[in-house]
Design an enzyme around this catalytic site. Sequence first.
Site, PDB file in Angstrom:
ATOM      1  N   HIS A   4       0.838  -1.441   0.198  1.00  0.00           N
ATOM      2  CA  HIS A   4      -0.080  -0.001   0.246  1.00  0.00           C
ATOM      3  C   HIS A   4       0.957   1.343   0.139  1.00  0.00           C
ATOM      4  CE1 HIS A   4      -3.209   2.521   2.376  1.00  0.00           C
ATOM      5  NE2 HIS A   4      -3.352   2.663   0.909  1.00  0.00           N
ATOM      6  N   GLU A  34       0.530  -0.630  -4.818  1.00  0.00           N
ATOM      7  CA  GLU A  34      -0.752   0.065  -4.945  1.00  0.00           C
ATOM      8  C   GLU A  34      -0.146   1.300  -4.729  1.00  0.00           C
ATOM      9  OE1 GLU A  34      -3.998   2.568  -3.826  1.00  0.00           O
ATOM     10  OE2 GLU A  34      -2.006   2.343  -2.856  1.00  0.00           O
ATOM     11  N   HIS A  49      -1.308  10.567  -2.876  1.00  0.00           N
ATOM     12  CA  HIS A  49      -2.634  10.278  -2.483  1.00  0.00           C
ATOM     13  C   HIS A  49      -3.602  11.280  -2.140  1.00  0.00           C
ATOM     14  CE1 HIS A  49      -5.853   9.097   0.553  1.00  0.00           C
ATOM     15  NE2 HIS A  49      -5.797   7.934  -0.246  1.00  0.00           N
TER      16      HIS A  49
END
Length: 242
Positions: A4, A34, A49
């Site tokens: 992640h 990811e 993000h």
Amino acid sequence: MIAHRGLTLPDDTHAENTLASVASALSAGAVYVESDCRVTRDGVVVLFHDDTVERVTGDPRPVADLTLRELDALMEDRGGLLTLATALDGFPEARWNLDVKAAAAAEGVGRLVAPHAERVLVASFSDERRLAALAASADAGAEIRPATSAGRGAITRMLAATSVGSARLARRALDGIDALQVPERSGRIRVLSDRLIRLAHDAGAEVHVWTVNDIERMRELVARGVDGIVTDRADLALDALG
């Protein structure tokens, strides 16, 4: 195991979604990474993000208001900014799970992943952004369609199909979908169930669960038939489950 935003340990000085975090994940043995895609003011797709850079850098400005040069300078001592182009070319051994976070990034994501389609999964909470990226990839000459995961609309339809146990509705909800990526719960709603896993598999889709950092919970999910686990601790997961 899907790393992640790469791998950032508590004592690390580098931030998530950076050159250092991705290198750290791959060094630990991860294959799948990811990450999240946004676009700078001058149109460059970057791995980031949040809508703003405040949490990572202390600067309150949105990513979309910064040029590549400005963002690169802010991230220089935080692990190094990664553009999507650099990530794809610089880490050819990695397989990428890319979340299209902004509508303005969809076309650029699709164009950039076209030559790498066999090792990319395109994701987004927005089915519109996800489909726009896939269309841009096809327009850019991708020989195959990148894999893709369900957006919010498809997930909602899949939950409805699961509630009544309908394989027909599940196949319809997951038409064109390669992976159903979901949390175990969303507030008070239980999302993951054995029935959902079974119906997704019957429809030809994998089930990936996010974000799981407890090793014993990972083992339980694998035993239930979950295909992928998104985790902040790829190092521990690969050591325990590899």
